[in-house]
Design a protein around this motif. Sequence first.
Motif, PDB file in Angstrom:
ATOM      1  N   GLN A   1      22.767 -42.703   8.694  1.00  0.00           N
ATOM      2  CA  GLN A   1      22.851 -43.942   7.922  1.00  0.00           C
ATOM      3  C   GLN A   1      24.287 -44.210   7.474  1.00  0.00           C
ATOM      4  OE1 GLN A   1      20.500 -46.283   7.149  1.00  0.00           O
ATOM      5  NE2 GLN A   1      19.162 -45.212   8.567  1.00  0.00           N
ATOM      6  N   TYR A   2      24.974 -43.176   7.032  1.00  0.00           N
ATOM      7  CA  TYR A   2      26.373 -43.344   6.634  1.00  0.00           C
ATOM      8  C   TYR A   2      27.238 -43.716   7.844  1.00  0.00           C
ATOM      9  CZ  TYR A   2      25.309 -41.295   2.061  1.00  0.00           C
ATOM     10  OH  TYR A   2      24.802 -41.053   0.815  1.00  0.00           O
ATOM     11  N   THR A   3      26.908 -43.137   8.996  1.00  0.00           N
ATOM     12  CA  THR A   3      27.659 -43.470  10.220  1.00  0.00           C
ATOM     13  C   THR A   3      27.496 -44.941  10.547  1.00  0.00           C
ATOM     14  OG1 THR A   3      27.382 -41.222  11.092  1.00  0.00           O
ATOM     15  CG2 THR A   3      27.917 -42.966  12.672  1.00  0.00           C
ATOM     16  N   ASP A   4      26.266 -45.457  10.451  1.00  0.00           N
ATOM     17  CA  ASP A   4      26.021 -46.880  10.709  1.00  0.00           C
ATOM     18  C   ASP A   4      26.755 -47.751   9.684  1.00  0.00           C
ATOM     19  OD1 ASP A   4      24.373 -46.078  12.765  1.00  0.00           O
ATOM     20  OD2 ASP A   4      22.516 -46.307  11.626  1.00  0.00           O
ATOM     21  N   ALA A   5      26.789 -47.295   8.417  1.00  0.00           N
ATOM     22  CA  ALA A   5      27.491 -48.053   7.376  1.00  0.00           C
ATOM     23  C   ALA A   5      28.986 -48.118   7.670  1.00  0.00           C
ATOM     24  CB  ALA A   5      27.246 -47.417   6.012  1.00  0.00           C
ATOM     25  N   ARG A   6      29.545 -47.021   8.189  1.00  0.00           N
ATOM     26  CA  ARG A   6      30.984 -47.018   8.524  1.00  0.00           C
ATOM     27  C   ARG A   6      31.281 -47.955   9.690  1.00  0.00           C
ATOM     28  NH1 ARG A   6      30.288 -41.560   7.402  1.00  0.00           N
ATOM     29  NH2 ARG A   6      30.159 -40.987   9.597  1.00  0.00           N
ATOM     30  N   VAL A   7      30.360 -48.074  10.610  1.00  0.00           N
ATOM     31  CA  VAL A   7      30.554 -49.019  11.718  1.00  0.00           C
ATOM     32  C   VAL A   7      30.638 -50.444  11.169  1.00  0.00           C
ATOM     33  CG1 VAL A   7      29.485 -50.026  13.766  1.00  0.00           C
ATOM     34  CG2 VAL A   7      29.461 -47.555  13.451  1.00  0.00           C
ATOM     35  N   SER A   8      29.726 -50.769  10.250  1.00  0.00           N
ATOM     36  CA  SER A   8      29.740 -52.101   9.635  1.00  0.00           C
ATOM     37  C   SER A   8      31.028 -52.324   8.834  1.00  0.00           C
ATOM     38  CB  SER A   8      28.518 -52.247   8.728  1.00  0.00           C
ATOM     39  OG  SER A   8      28.554 -53.472   8.030  1.00  0.00           O
TER      40      SER A   8
END
Length: 411
Positions: free
Chosen positions: A61-68
Motif C-alpha cells: 500500500q505504501y508502495t502504491d502511495a509513493r507511485v501516486s
Amino acid sequence: MRISTVTMFDQSVSSLNRQQSDFMHLSQQLATGRRVVNPSDDPQAASRAVSVSQAQAVTQQYTDARVSARNALSQEESVLNSVSDALASAKTLVIQAANGTLSDADRQSIASDLRGIYETMIGQANATDGNGRYLFGGYADGSEPFKDSGSGIEYAGADQVRKQQVDASRKMPVGDTGADIFTSVPSGAGYVAEQGSTNAGSVTFAGPDVVDTADAGYGERYRVAFGGTADAPTYSVEVDDGSGNWVSAGAAFEDQPFAADGTTVEVGGLRFELEGEPVAGDTVVFGPADEMNTNVFTTFEKVLAVLEAPADTPAQQATLENTLNGAMRELDASLDNVLTKRASVGARLNELDVIDSVSGNRELNYAQTMSDLVDLDYNQAISEYSLRQVGMQAAQQAFIGIRDLSLFNYL
C-alpha cells in the motif's frame, strides 16, 4: 492369541488409508510449492505467516502511495521548469525594454511578447493533473486557484496542501500552493524599490544596495517623501513602524536638500541613488523583497501598463524607468522562489527513491521470511515422495498377501 481375519483386513485397510493420505498430502505440497498447505500442518509457522503477509500488504500500500506521490511531484516539477523558463524570458524582455533608444512602437512590440508570457504563466498556474484537479490549488483543487479579481490576478485557492502517507513514519506533501510559488519570494531575496502611484515628477532611482548589514535599521521598510518647492526641493526619509504607518527615520533625515543631478541616501545599511526633478508629494518606497510586491502577476501587469503607454514626458519616462528597474528585481526574486520550490520538489522525489530502496530491502526480507516459514524444500519433498510411494506399494502388496490367507484356497 487368536487374530481374526476381520482384524487383519481392518488393519491392512487402515494402513493403506494412512499411506494414501500421507501420499496425497505430499502430492498437494509438491503441487502448491508450499510446506504449510493447511494451518494444521504447522500452526506456529502459519500464525507467523499471517503476520508477515499483513506486513507485506501494508508495504505494498505504501508502495502504491509513493507511485501516486511521485506522479504528482513529477507533474509539478515539469510545470515549475516551464515557469522558470518563462520568468527568465520575461527578465530578458524587460532588460531589452529598458534600452533608452527604443521608440513607443518598439516597446509595444516587446509588450506583445511579454503579454504572451504573462498568459502562459496564468495557464501554468492553473494547470491540472489530468484528472481535473488543479496542481496549485491546495485542498481547494476543484476550482481555478488564480482568478482575475478585477484589479489583477489573485490567488483563490487553499493555504494547505494534500499530504500522502508514503511510509509508516513519513507523511509527505505532494504539492505546493499557488500562493507559495506565484505570490511569494524567499526571505533574504534582497531589496526592491518602487515609486508612488501618484508621482508627477521625473525622479528616478537606482538601488537600493546593501552597504552594512550590521546597521540597526537593516531589514526595515523605508520611504523617501519629497517636499519643498520646485526651485528648492527637499526630501525626508521615513520608516514603517510595523503597523503600516510612516514615521520619521530621524532628525538627520528630515527636510534635506535634494540635488536634481544626483542625491545619495544612506539609511538602515542601504544606499539609494536618486536624481531628477521631484514634485512635492512624490514618494519612493524601498524595502525587503518579501515585504513589497510579491505577486509575479502584478509585476507583469505593471510592466505591461508602462510598455503599452507612451513615454513622451519626463514624468512618463521616469515612471517607465522606475517600473522596469523595480520589475527586474521582482522577477529575480520570483525566479529565485520558483527555483527554490523546484529544488524542494526534487528533494522530495529523491526522498521517495530512498524510501523505495529501503522498502525494497524490507520486501525482500519479508519474502525470505515467508519462504522460510511456508515454502517447500523440493529436494526433501521429492525424496519423501518417492519413499511414500514405495511404502504405499509395499502396503498394497502386503494386503494382497493377507487377502489370500484363506483356508478355502486349500480345500
